[in-house]
Design an enzyme around this catalytic site. Structure first.
Site, PDB file in Angstrom:
ATOM      1  CB  SER A   9      -0.949  -0.011   1.202  1.00  0.00           C
ATOM      2  OG  SER A   9      -0.253  -0.255   2.399  1.00  0.00           O
ATOM      3  CD  GLU A  11       0.425   7.566   5.234  1.00  0.00           C
ATOM      4  OE1 GLU A  11       0.284   6.464   5.805  1.00  0.00           O
ATOM      5  OE2 GLU A  11       0.842   8.581   5.815  1.00  0.00           O
ATOM      6  CB  ALA A  45      -3.563  17.878  13.567  1.00  0.00           C
ATOM      7  CG  HIS A  70      -4.724   8.081   7.001  1.00  0.00           C
ATOM      8  ND1 HIS A  70      -3.454   8.068   7.529  1.00  0.00           N
ATOM      9  CD2 HIS A  70      -4.675   7.266   5.922  1.00  0.00           C
ATOM     10  CE1 HIS A  70      -2.673   7.284   6.803  1.00  0.00           C
ATOM     11  NE2 HIS A  70      -3.383   6.796   5.818  1.00  0.00           N
ATOM     12  NE  ARG A 100      -3.928  10.851  20.410  1.00  0.00           N
ATOM     13  CZ  ARG A 100      -2.897  11.172  21.177  1.00  0.00           C
ATOM     14  NH1 ARG A 100      -2.969  10.958  22.482  1.00  0.00           N
ATOM     15  NH2 ARG A 100      -1.800  11.679  20.663  1.00  0.00           N
ATOM     16  N   GLY A 101      -5.108  10.694  16.202  1.00  0.00           N
ATOM     17  CA  GLY A 101      -4.564  11.946  15.681  1.00  0.00           C
ATOM     18  C   GLY A 101      -3.895  12.735  16.792  1.00  0.00           C
ATOM     19  CG  ASP A 102      -0.447  13.811  17.022  1.00  0.00           C
ATOM     20  OD1 ASP A 102      -0.520  13.145  18.070  1.00  0.00           O
ATOM     21  OD2 ASP A 102       0.266  13.514  16.056  1.00  0.00           O
ATOM     22  CG  HIS A 142       2.013   7.220  20.627  1.00  0.00           C
ATOM     23  ND1 HIS A 142       1.723   8.166  21.581  1.00  0.00           N
ATOM     24  CD2 HIS A 142       1.633   7.753  19.441  1.00  0.00           C
ATOM     25  CE1 HIS A 142       1.139   9.216  20.997  1.00  0.00           C
ATOM     26  NE2 HIS A 142       1.085   8.985  19.706  1.00  0.00           N
ATOM     27  CE  LYS A 158      -4.247   1.654  18.322  1.00  0.00           C
ATOM     28  NZ  LYS A 158      -3.550   2.787  17.648  1.00  0.00           N
ATOM     29  CD  GLN A 169       5.551   6.923  12.816  1.00  0.00           C
ATOM     30  OE1 GLN A 169       5.714   6.930  11.596  1.00  0.00           O
ATOM     31  NE2 GLN A 169       4.781   7.785  13.439  1.00  0.00           N
ATOM     32  CG  PHE A 209       8.133  13.434  10.283  1.00  0.00           C
ATOM     33  CD1 PHE A 209       7.065  14.166  10.794  1.00  0.00           C
ATOM     34  CD2 PHE A 209       7.890  12.156   9.810  1.00  0.00           C
ATOM     35  CE1 PHE A 209       5.788  13.627  10.828  1.00  0.00           C
ATOM     36  CE2 PHE A 209       6.621  11.605   9.842  1.00  0.00           C
ATOM     37  CZ  PHE A 209       5.573  12.343  10.348  1.00  0.00           C
ATOM     38  CG  HIS A 259       1.318   1.809   4.705  1.00  0.00           C
ATOM     39  ND1 HIS A 259       0.112   1.908   4.029  1.00  0.00           N
ATOM     40  CD2 HIS A 259       1.556   3.044   5.226  1.00  0.00           C
ATOM     41  CE1 HIS A 259      -0.349   3.139   4.135  1.00  0.00           C
ATOM     42  NE2 HIS A 259       0.503   3.857   4.866  1.00  0.00           N
TER      43      HIS A 259
HETATM   44  P1  FAD Z   1      -4.094   5.923  19.954  1.00  0.00           P
HETATM   45  O1  FAD Z   1      -4.006   4.514  19.520  1.00  0.00           O
HETATM   46  O2  FAD Z   1      -5.398   6.411  20.477  1.00  0.00           O
HETATM   47  O3  FAD Z   1      -2.939   6.144  21.051  1.00  0.00           O
HETATM   48  C1  FAD Z   1      -2.501   7.429  21.436  1.00  0.00           C
HETATM   49  C2  FAD Z   1      -1.727   7.373  22.741  1.00  0.00           C
HETATM   50  O4  FAD Z   1      -2.598   7.145  23.839  1.00  0.00           O
HETATM   51  C3  FAD Z   1      -0.688   6.257  22.859  1.00  0.00           C
HETATM   52  O5  FAD Z   1       0.376   6.744  23.650  1.00  0.00           O
HETATM   53  C4  FAD Z   1      -1.413   5.126  23.565  1.00  0.00           C
HETATM   54  O6  FAD Z   1      -0.522   4.316  24.312  1.00  0.00           O
HETATM   55  C5  FAD Z   1      -2.367   5.881  24.448  1.00  0.00           C
HETATM   56  N1  FAD Z   1      -3.710   5.267  24.508  1.00  0.00           N
HETATM   57  C6  FAD Z   1      -4.370   4.622  23.509  1.00  0.00           C
HETATM   58  N2  FAD Z   1      -5.599   4.266  23.892  1.00  0.00           N
HETATM   59  C7  FAD Z   1      -5.722   4.697  25.166  1.00  0.00           C
HETATM   60  C8  FAD Z   1      -6.793   4.637  26.092  1.00  0.00           C
HETATM   61  N3  FAD Z   1      -7.959   4.055  25.774  1.00  0.00           N
HETATM   62  N4  FAD Z   1      -6.589   5.199  27.325  1.00  0.00           N
HETATM   63  C9  FAD Z   1      -5.404   5.798  27.643  1.00  0.00           C
HETATM   64  N5  FAD Z   1      -4.357   5.882  26.791  1.00  0.00           N
HETATM   65  C10 FAD Z   1      -4.529   5.342  25.576  1.00  0.00           C
HETATM   66  N6  FAD Z   1      -1.599  11.640  12.160  1.00  0.00           N
HETATM   67  C11 FAD Z   1      -2.398  12.522  11.535  1.00  0.00           C
HETATM   68  O7  FAD Z   1      -2.578  13.643  12.031  1.00  0.00           O
HETATM   69  N7  FAD Z   1      -3.003  12.228  10.340  1.00  0.00           N
HETATM   70  C12 FAD Z   1      -2.857  11.020   9.747  1.00  0.00           C
HETATM   71  O8  FAD Z   1      -3.428  10.775   8.687  1.00  0.00           O
HETATM   72  C13 FAD Z   1      -2.007  10.052  10.371  1.00  0.00           C
HETATM   73  N8  FAD Z   1      -1.826   8.835   9.840  1.00  0.00           N
HETATM   74  C14 FAD Z   1      -1.047   7.910  10.495  1.00  0.00           C
HETATM   75  C15 FAD Z   1      -0.905   6.627   9.929  1.00  0.00           C
HETATM   76  C16 FAD Z   1      -0.112   5.676  10.568  1.00  0.00           C
HETATM   77  C17 FAD Z   1       0.028   4.311   9.944  1.00  0.00           C
HETATM   78  C18 FAD Z   1       0.577   5.997  11.775  1.00  0.00           C
HETATM   79  C19 FAD Z   1       1.466   4.989  12.441  1.00  0.00           C
HETATM   80  C20 FAD Z   1       0.418   7.265  12.333  1.00  0.00           C
HETATM   81  C21 FAD Z   1      -0.404   8.224  11.716  1.00  0.00           C
HETATM   82  N9  FAD Z   1      -0.599   9.497  12.262  1.00  0.00           N
HETATM   83  C22 FAD Z   1      -1.402  10.417  11.607  1.00  0.00           C
HETATM   84  C23 FAD Z   1       0.016   9.877  13.544  1.00  0.00           C
HETATM   85  C24 FAD Z   1      -0.948   9.623  14.725  1.00  0.00           C
HETATM   86  O9  FAD Z   1      -2.109  10.420  14.566  1.00  0.00           O
HETATM   87  C25 FAD Z   1      -0.244  10.003  16.016  1.00  0.00           C
HETATM   88  O10 FAD Z   1       0.811   9.124  16.262  1.00  0.00           O
HETATM   89  C26 FAD Z   1      -1.168  10.140  17.231  1.00  0.00           C
HETATM   90  O11 FAD Z   1      -0.403  10.761  18.269  1.00  0.00           O
HETATM   91  C27 FAD Z   1      -1.697   8.828  17.773  1.00  0.00           C
HETATM   92  O12 FAD Z   1      -2.701   8.305  17.026  1.00  0.00           O
HETATM   93  P2  FAD Z   1      -3.170   6.764  17.315  1.00  0.00           P
HETATM   94  O13 FAD Z   1      -4.313   6.482  16.450  1.00  0.00           O
HETATM   95  O14 FAD Z   1      -2.003   5.872  17.261  1.00  0.00           O
HETATM   96  O15 FAD Z   1      -3.652   6.940  18.820  1.00  0.00           O
END
Ligand code: FAD
Length: 282
Positions: A9, A11, A45, A70, A100-102, A142, A158, A169, A209, A259
């Site tokens: 895939s 991106e 974001a 995404h 979740r995003g940032d 993370h 998840k 990542q 980055f 990917h």
């Molecule tokens: P989560 O899985 O929700 O985790 C976030 C943090 O919280 C982690 O530290 C985890 O340990 C902790 N956590 C998770 N669940 C819980 C819970 N229920 N309670 C307490 N703590 C918890 N960013 C963008 O802005 N746009 C994009 O399109 C984008 N695409 C991406 C694609 C890939 C393949 C990857 C690897 C990253 C991408 N990112 C993107 C970056 C990503 O948004 C960031 O890394 C963000 O900080 C975390 O998103 P996540 O979905 O991994 O979060």
């Protein structure tokens, strides 16, 4: 690509200008010759690229090219996200990268991020098994995770919420991925997790980055890249060899696919994929 070949895939991020969008179609067509399983398009974001991401994904999908948006809640409410998902479904999109995003820059403390497991559960609640859901995974942890085991526990959350597969990542040390996969299996995660691959294009951008997203550039690699100075051609050629080798090691050791973070460029991704011989047989 045949079923026995690894999943592939590519991106993209959504370009802002009409010229950028035109160029992206050209890049997509070139990379499409490798018959990837899907393309994906990132989400800014806080939902900042909502319409742009949607426009590109629905445009590619209507051209018959499997493309996954995404998605994160960002600052949106459930109704807005539900509508967006309904539009995707109506357009024939059947895969989502759920995140979740940032925090968008410049927002105050009232902003509430929604964890990815909650987005996965939300999509499953409203759409059943319709969408294939990808989630993010972090072999080098993370950056906000309290501990390695916590991060894996939340990744498992998840999958328990209904995700089908993971995308990592990027990393440059294959052992980070192999160790991570062992830990995932020990934690009861059986779903496939695809390595995210970052081609090396520009040293300064890569280090900046990597420092923010928590991906490690090993010291020996930083030094090697630094030594190229302004010689971009040699840096890229070194990068192609290095990343091709990384991909080979991953695939030889049972990574289920790759990917690519293409940075919206055909090269060096195309060169790396060619080096791997991942060319459609028909
Ligand atoms: P989560 O899985 O929700 O985790 C976030 C943090 O919280 C982690 O530290 C985890 O340990 C902790 N956590 C998770 N669940 C819980 C819970 N229920 N309670 C307490 N703590 C918890 N960013 C963008 O802005 N746009 C994009 O399109 C984008 N695409 C991406 C694609 C890939 C393949 C990857 C690897 C990253 C991408 N990112 C993107 C970056 C990503 O948004 C960031 O890394 C963000 O900080 C975390 O998103 P996540 O979905 O991994 O979060």
């Amino acid at each position: 690509m045949t079923d026995s070949q690894p999943r592939l895939s590519f991106e993209f991020f959504p370009p802002k200008t009409p010229e950028g969008k035109q160029k992206l179609i050209h890049v997509r067509d070139q990379l499409n010759s490798f018959a990837p399983d899907f393309f994906s398009v990132t989400y800014g974001a806080g939902g900042s690229t909502r319409d742009n991401t949607k426009g590109i994904v629905t445009n590619f999908t209507s051209a018959g090219i499997a493309t996954a948006p995404h998605l994160s809640f960002g600052g949106d409410d459930e109704e807005t996200i539900l509508e967006l998902l309904q539009d995707y479904k109506a357009a024939g999109v059947d895969r989502i990268v759920a995140l979740r995003g940032d925090m968008p820059s410049g927002v105050g403390g009232a902003y509430q991020l929604v964890y990815a497991n909650e987005l996965v559960a939300f999509i499953r609640k409203h759409f059943g098994d319709y969408f294939h859901l990808e989630v993010a995974a972090y072999p080098e942890i993370h950056p906000q995770a309290k501990s390695y085991s916590d991060d894996i526990r939340y990744l498992k959350g998840k999958f328990d919420a209904g995700a089908n597969s993971g995308i990592t990542q990027y990393f440059f040390n294959p052992d980070a991925y192999f160790y991570f996969m062992e830990q995932c299996h020990s934690a009861g995660i059986d779903q496939p997790i695809y390595p995210g691959i970052m081609p090396i294009i520009n040293y300064r951008n890569l280090t900046r980055f990597s420092d923010t997203c928590g991906a490690e550039i090993p010291r020996w690699l930083r030094k090697a890249l630094e030594n190229f100075g302004d010689d971009e051609a040699s840096l890229k050629s070194f990068g192609v060899d290095l990343v091709s080798e990384l991909c080979e090691v991953l695939l030889e050791n049972d990574a289920p696919g790759l990917h690519f973070y293409t940075m919206n460029q055909t090269e060096p991704t195309a060169q790396i994929v060619s080096n791997l011989g991942l060319i459609p047989t028909e």
